[in-house]
Scaffold this motif. Structure first.
Motif, short mmCIF file in Angstrom:
data_model
loop_
_atom_site.label_atom_id
_atom_site.label_comp_id
_atom_site.label_asym_id
_atom_site.label_seq_id
_atom_site.Cartn_x
_atom_site.Cartn_y
_atom_site.Cartn_z
N GLU A 430 0.84 -1.31 -0.02
CA GLU A 430 0.11 0.17 -0.08
C GLU A 430 0.79 1.18 0.11
O GLU A 430 1.84 1.25 0.74
CB GLU A 430 -1.08 -0.04 1.26
N ARG A 431 0.63 2.14 -0.79
CA ARG A 431 1.20 3.46 -0.94
C ARG A 431 0.15 4.64 -0.95
O ARG A 431 -1.11 4.30 -1.21
CB ARG A 431 2.05 3.38 -2.18
N LEU A 432 0.52 5.73 -0.57
CA LEU A 432 -0.34 6.95 -0.44
C LEU A 432 -1.03 7.40 -1.57
O LEU A 432 -2.09 7.38 -1.72
CB LEU A 432 0.56 8.09 0.18
N ARG A 433 -0.29 7.35 -2.67
CA ARG A 433 -0.65 7.67 -4.06
C ARG A 433 -0.97 6.77 -4.87
O ARG A 433 -0.63 7.05 -6.28
CB ARG A 433 -0.08 9.14 -4.50
N ALA A 434 -1.41 5.52 -4.60
CA ALA A 434 -1.25 4.54 -5.41
C ALA A 434 -2.39 3.55 -5.04
O ALA A 434 -2.54 3.40 -3.89
CB ALA A 434 -0.09 3.80 -5.90
N ARG A 435 -3.14 2.82 -5.88
CA ARG A 435 -3.81 1.63 -5.46
C ARG A 435 -3.19 0.51 -4.75
O ARG A 435 -1.91 0.06 -5.38
CB ARG A 435 -4.68 1.07 -6.87
N PRO A 436 -3.48 0.05 -3.61
CA PRO A 436 -3.05 -1.40 -3.34
C PRO A 436 -2.61 -2.54 -4.27
O PRO A 436 -3.50 -2.71 -5.07
CB PRO A 436 -3.92 -1.68 -2.16
N VAL A 437 -1.70 -3.22 -3.87
CA VAL A 437 -1.37 -4.42 -4.85
C VAL A 437 -1.03 -5.53 -4.10
O VAL A 437 -0.46 -5.49 -3.17
CB VAL A 437 0.07 -4.07 -5.70
N ASP A 438 -1.74 -6.51 -4.41
CA ASP A 438 -2.00 -7.82 -3.93
C ASP A 438 -1.08 -8.76 -4.77
O ASP A 438 -1.42 -8.97 -6.01
CB ASP A 438 -3.12 -8.37 -3.80
N GLU A 439 -0.18 -9.50 -4.03
CA GLU A 439 0.66 -10.59 -4.98
C GLU A 439 0.58 -12.01 -4.09
O GLU A 439 0.45 -11.92 -3.10
CB GLU A 439 2.10 -10.07 -4.77
N THR A 440 0.67 -12.85 -4.95
CA THR A 440 0.71 -14.40 -4.64
C THR A 440 1.89 -14.96 -5.25
O THR A 440 2.10 -15.00 -6.41
CB THR A 440 -0.60 -15.07 -5.17
N LEU A 441 2.62 -15.67 -4.46
CA LEU A 441 3.98 -15.99 -5.08
C LEU A 441 4.22 -17.40 -4.39
O LEU A 441 4.42 -17.47 -3.08
CB LEU A 441 5.29 -15.07 -4.44
N LEU A 442 4.32 -18.52 -5.14
CA LEU A 442 4.79 -19.67 -4.92
C LEU A 442 6.30 -20.13 -5.43
O LEU A 442 6.61 -19.92 -6.46
CB LEU A 442 3.79 -20.79 -5.39
N THR A 443 6.82 -20.40 -4.61
CA THR A 443 8.47 -20.88 -4.97
C THR A 443 8.57 -22.35 -4.17
O THR A 443 8.35 -22.78 -3.26
CB THR A 443 9.51 -19.85 -4.06
N LEU A 444 9.09 -22.89 -5.25
CA LEU A 444 9.82 -24.59 -4.86
C LEU A 444 11.26 -24.41 -4.97
O LEU A 444 11.73 -23.73 -5.90
CB LEU A 444 9.16 -25.56 -6.08
N ARG A 445 12.04 -25.23 -4.05
CA ARG A 445 13.33 -25.10 -3.96
C ARG A 445 13.75 -26.36 -3.58
O ARG A 445 13.07 -27.44 -2.69
CB ARG A 445 13.81 -24.11 -2.72
N THR A 446 14.85 -26.76 -4.40
CA THR A 446 15.71 -27.91 -3.81
C THR A 446 17.16 -27.47 -3.31
O THR A 446 17.86 -26.57 -4.07
CB THR A 446 16.06 -29.00 -5.09
N ALA A 447 17.66 -27.91 -2.11
CA ALA A 447 18.65 -27.27 -1.30
C ALA A 447 19.46 -28.28 -1.20
O ALA A 447 19.10 -29.23 -0.59
CB ALA A 447 18.17 -26.27 -0.39
N ILE A 448 20.70 -28.23 -1.10
CA ILE A 448 21.75 -29.11 -0.53
C ILE A 448 22.90 -28.48 -0.05
O ILE A 448 23.46 -27.39 -0.52
CB ILE A 448 22.28 -30.12 -1.44
N ASP A 449 23.64 -28.73 1.17
CA ASP A 449 24.96 -28.10 1.52
C ASP A 449 25.74 -29.01 2.12
O ASP A 449 25.44 -30.37 2.49
CB ASP A 449 24.36 -27.07 2.68
N TRP A 450 26.84 -28.90 2.25
CA TRP A 450 27.91 -29.68 2.71
C TRP A 450 29.19 -29.16 3.34
O TRP A 450 29.02 -27.80 3.43
CB TRP A 450 28.64 -30.36 1.39
#
Length: 450
Positions: A430-450
């Protein structure tokens, strides 16, 4: 050979004596005496032959003690026996200093797939190598250690932790190099171990990020404290006509319950002085998802200095972990002095029962280790979590906007260092001089560490 010569001389002298006595006294000695003399001479020859064989095999220690009594003169017998019986001296082993272990290679690889859309009709998908880090750690001496790591993900290589650490005593260290100032619990938790795929918008906005500096840390059984002095970020512009920015940071925390369960309470703060000339301050924030648009944006504004203060609390009891933190930064400048603030709260539950152990040295919750890994009689560890974040970057003449996010995450760890995750974020900007923006974000992750 030196040990044989006295023995041979003694044997030869005795043999000659017996020969002389035998030649001289053939007619005067009785047959019994002559037989005894001949037997002694034969015994001497037998012992001499045995000694030669033993020396040839390197077994001089097996020589019977009776040889010296029969064959050696009284004055030389102790020396000859000692030389004959002592085994050859083994060469002294070269004193080998306690060598340092070779460096330990370390790294992580995180691969993301993103589905993004907002209520303006914008929809996109994408993949990225979110992180690909390679590095090493090791010891330069008993008390001096190092870490060196770089990230090859994205369009350019960036330095991560490149640090020398000296241990003054147990629980007392000094670090110098390129690393994170001690600000906020979420920021200091490794990306291998965070609940969500990205840190909260609150932590990523107000934490100053890795910088070149020096810091001291101390911790005990129930507490910890750290503080340091840092320069500006590594990617800051170099300009001979301005002074470099600097930042002083401090963090302290206690574990009020000590152990399991753990109840963490912490405070962190920093003060930063801006360069006399430069681009000023510019805060741009993503909705807790990599590669998403930075819709929360303050634009550049001039400030002479800024002061941050934050509080953090965490609770861990077996499969349950709770964590919340909040605070704000107050900028001061000739034109404007905006005050920004925010907070985040998250909860996690491990359906397979594993804890996130509390680390008193870092003041963070650590790695999940599956009780029954996949392939060893189990399915690994399964964790779900929720998070709420609020961030306000609008004040005075600066209209960066407000952002509220709601997140859900599912993490599956079939084995300790492999993680498969699905991360859903719903964000409202939400910003003062702009219309609110709604976002939907889906992230899939494969992670490995060593």
């Amino acid at each position: 050979m030196l040990a044989r010569r006295p023995f041979h001389a003694a044997c030869l002298a005795i043999a000659l004596s017996f020969a002389a006595v035998e030649a001289k006294a053939q007619d005067t000695l009785s047959p019994d005496v002559i037989a005894l003399i001949e037997a002694q001479a034969a015994k001497i020859r037998e012992l001499e032959a045995r000694l030669a064989r033993l020396e040839a095999r390197g077994e001089a220690a097996a020589l019977p003690r009776g040889a010296a009594e029969v064959a050696a003169p009284p004055q030389e017998a102790p020396v000859a026996l000692a030389q004959a019986q002592a085994p050859p001296a083994a060469p002294a082993a070269a004193s080998k200093p306690a060598g340092l272990a070779p460096p330990t290679l370390r790294g992580r690889a995180q691969f993301d797939a993103l589905v993004y859309n907002n209520d303006e009709g914008s929809q996109s998908t994408g993949t990225e190598v979110r992180r690909f880090r390679l590095g090493a750690k090791g010891d330069l001496s008993e008390r001096l250690s190092y870490v060196a790591e770089a990230d090859f993900g994205g369009a350019e290589v960036s330095l991560q932790d490149v640090t020398l650490t000296y241990e003054l005593a147990d629980g007392r260290v000094i670090s110098a190099g390129h690393f994170k100032p001690p600000i906020t619990m979420d920021e200091l938790t490794s990306s291998n171990e965070t609940l969500f795929l990205e840190r909260s918008a609150y932590a990523s906005t107000f934490a100053p990020g890795r910088r070149l500096g020096v810091a001291a840390s101390a911790w005990g059984e129930h507490w910890g404290v750290s503080g340091g002095l840092f320069g500006e970020a590594e990617d800051g512009d170099l300009d001979t006509e301005r002074e470099e920015a600097w930042l002083a940071a401090v963090r302290g925390y206690v574990d009020l319950l000590s152990g399991d369960p753990a109840l963490h309470l912490g405070l962190s703060a920093y003060h930063t002085a801006m360069p006399a000339r430069g681009p000023g301050v510019w805060l741009r924030v993503r909705p807790e998802t990599g590669r998403a648009p930075r819709l929360l944006d303050t634009g550049a504004f001039i400030a002479d200095e800024g002061t941050f203060a934050g509080v953090e609390i965490g609770y861990g009891d077996g499969p349950l972990t709770l964590q919340a933190e909040g605070g704000g930064v107050d900028y001061a400048g000739a034109i404007s002095g905006p005050d920004f603030h925010g907070w985040s709260a998250q909860a996690a539950w491990r359906w397979t029962g594993e804890p996130r152990p509390y680390d008193i040295e870092g003041g963070v919750f650590g790695r999940i280790r599956p009780t029954n890994p996949l392939g060893q009689g189990g399915m690994g560890a399964l964790e779900t979590g929720v998070r709420f974040t609020y961030l306000d970057l609008g004040d005075e003449t600066v209209d960066g906007g407000e952002m509220t996010t709601y997140g859900v995450v599912v993490n599956w760890l079939p084995i300790t260092r492999l993680r498969l995750s699905a991360n859903l974020i719903q964000a409202r900007i939400e910003r003062l001089r702009a219309r609110p923006v709604d976002e939907t974000l889906l992230t899939l992750r494969t992670a490995i560490d060593w």
